[in-house]
Motif scaffolding. Sequence first.
Motif, mmCIF file in Angstrom:
data_model
loop_
_atom_site.group_PDB
_atom_site.id
_atom_site.type_symbol
_atom_site.label_atom_id
_atom_site.label_comp_id
_atom_site.label_asym_id
_atom_site.label_seq_id
_atom_site.Cartn_x
_atom_site.Cartn_y
_atom_site.Cartn_z
ATOM 1 N N THR A 1 -8.861 20.324 12.590
ATOM 2 C CA THR A 1 -8.862 18.862 12.703
ATOM 3 C C THR A 1 -9.467 18.229 11.456
ATOM 4 N N VAL A 2 -10.568 18.789 10.976
ATOM 5 C CA VAL A 2 -11.210 18.271 9.761
ATOM 6 C C VAL A 2 -10.273 18.445 8.560
ATOM 7 N N ALA A 3 -9.613 19.606 8.468
ATOM 8 C CA ALA A 3 -8.666 19.827 7.368
ATOM 9 C C ALA A 3 -7.521 18.824 7.432
ATOM 10 N N PHE A 4 -7.022 18.599 8.644
ATOM 11 C CA PHE A 4 -5.948 17.627 8.834
ATOM 12 C C PHE A 4 -6.432 16.235 8.412
ATOM 13 N N GLY A 5 -7.634 15.871 8.831
ATOM 14 C CA GLY A 5 -8.206 14.564 8.468
ATOM 15 C C GLY A 5 -8.412 14.427 6.968
ATOM 16 N N PRO B 1 -10.152 5.520 6.506
ATOM 17 C CA PRO B 1 -10.131 6.937 6.888
ATOM 18 C C PRO B 1 -11.316 7.339 7.771
ATOM 19 N N LEU B 2 -12.470 6.776 7.511
ATOM 20 C CA LEU B 2 -13.631 7.097 8.333
ATOM 21 C C LEU B 2 -13.445 6.591 9.758
ATOM 22 N N LEU B 3 -12.945 5.400 9.912
ATOM 23 C CA LEU B 3 -12.714 4.862 11.255
ATOM 24 C C LEU B 3 -11.622 5.642 11.989
ATOM 25 N N ILE B 4 -10.597 6.058 11.280
ATOM 26 C CA ILE B 4 -9.559 6.880 11.894
ATOM 27 C C ILE B 4 -10.129 8.234 12.301
ATOM 28 N N ALA B 5 -10.983 8.804 11.447
ATOM 29 C CA ALA B 5 -11.615 10.086 11.770
ATOM 30 C C ALA B 5 -12.470 9.968 13.034
ATOM 31 N N VAL B 6 -13.209 8.886 13.131
ATOM 32 C CA VAL B 6 -14.036 8.692 14.317
ATOM 33 C C VAL B 6 -13.166 8.499 15.561
ATOM 34 N N LEU B 7 -12.058 7.805 15.411
ATOM 35 C CA LEU B 7 -11.139 7.636 16.533
ATOM 36 C C LEU B 7 -10.566 8.985 16.971
ATOM 37 N N VAL B 8 -10.193 9.829 16.022
ATOM 38 C CA VAL B 8 -9.665 11.154 16.346
ATOM 39 C C VAL B 8 -10.729 11.994 17.047
ATOM 40 N N VAL B 9 -11.947 11.942 16.550
ATOM 41 C CA VAL B 9 -13.034 12.688 17.189
ATOM 42 C C VAL B 9 -13.279 12.154 18.599
ATOM 43 N N HIS B 10 -13.224 10.847 18.765
ATOM 44 C CA HIS B 10 -13.379 10.246 20.097
ATOM 45 C C HIS B 10 -12.293 10.772 21.040
ATOM 46 N N TRP B 11 -11.093 10.926 20.540
ATOM 47 C CA TRP B 11 -9.974 11.418 21.334
ATOM 48 C C TRP B 11 -10.138 12.903 21.672
ATOM 49 N N ALA C 1 -19.091 13.963 26.371
ATOM 50 C CA ALA C 1 -18.264 13.615 25.217
ATOM 51 C C ALA C 1 -18.482 12.160 24.807
ATOM 52 N N HIS C 2 -18.613 11.270 25.796
ATOM 53 C CA HIS C 2 -18.852 9.855 25.512
ATOM 54 C C HIS C 2 -20.182 9.674 24.780
ATOM 55 N N ARG C 3 -21.224 10.347 25.247
ATOM 56 C CA ARG C 3 -22.528 10.235 24.582
ATOM 57 C C ARG C 3 -22.463 10.765 23.155
ATOM 58 N N THR C 4 -21.795 11.893 22.953
ATOM 59 C CA THR C 4 -21.680 12.474 21.620
ATOM 60 C C THR C 4 -20.893 11.559 20.692
ATOM 61 N N THR C 5 -19.807 11.010 21.187
ATOM 62 C CA THR C 5 -18.986 10.104 20.372
ATOM 63 C C THR C 5 -19.744 8.826 20.041
ATOM 64 N N THR C 6 -20.534 8.335 20.973
ATOM 65 C CA THR C 6 -21.348 7.148 20.704
ATOM 66 C C THR C 6 -22.304 7.413 19.554
ATOM 67 N N LEU C 7 -22.950 8.579 19.554
ATOM 68 C CA LEU C 7 -23.845 8.933 18.445
ATOM 69 C C LEU C 7 -23.071 9.036 17.130
ATOM 70 N N LEU C 8 -21.868 9.569 17.191
ATOM 71 C CA LEU C 8 -21.048 9.666 15.989
ATOM 72 C C LEU C 8 -20.660 8.289 15.462
ATOM 73 N N LEU C 9 -20.296 7.385 16.367
ATOM 74 C CA LEU C 9 -19.958 6.016 15.952
ATOM 75 C C LEU C 9 -21.151 5.320 15.306
ATOM 76 N N VAL C 10 -22.322 5.473 15.887
ATOM 77 C CA VAL C 10 -23.531 4.874 15.312
ATOM 78 C C VAL C 10 -23.792 5.466 13.932
ATOM 79 N N THR C 11 -23.641 6.783 13.799
ATOM 80 C CA THR C 11 -23.846 7.436 12.509
ATOM 81 C C THR C 11 -22.852 6.927 11.469
#
Length: 177
Positions: free
Chosen positions: A43-47, A141-151, A109-119
Amino acid sequence: MTTTRMSHYDQAMLRVMNDRRGQPLYATAARRRLAVAAHIVLTVAFGALVTHLYLSDALWTIAVMAVLLLPWMVATGVINGAARGLLDLRERVLDERQVADRRRVLARAHRTTTLLLVTAAVTLLTVGAINEDAPRPYAAPLLIAVLVVHWLMPVWVAGLTAKDEPAEEEEPAVQGG
């Protein structure tokens, strides 16, 4: 499972998610962690390739992304098999324990993604404050990456928290008397 009648789709998905032919790929916690790690790396390579394409218009990245798609899909299937369709099956098909597990996975997953969004937000604001300008080329690209991680975070959490299958009990030997 609940007493609600299952549709043909539900029955087909239940069969697919409980197919044990891929079990050797996720039979142990170490293999499940490896599948999740491989999925994250792909996923990171794709991003990174999407970001490179966004910033440079190098069309070769599309070919590399196409090549990475197959192993990414296999890793996704391994994780879904390990979780036995916890996130893919409809709730009416799951039993009470599976529904509770699904809710626990989604909450984690929601808690982890929330921390990622804040970061991500703090990183963008900090870099913008240091440079006295927001890093605009990297914001999308950063916002898209965070969206993909959220998904994908629920899939990763489900893969990491899946339990080993119970060992099959052998029939005790009958002693002749």
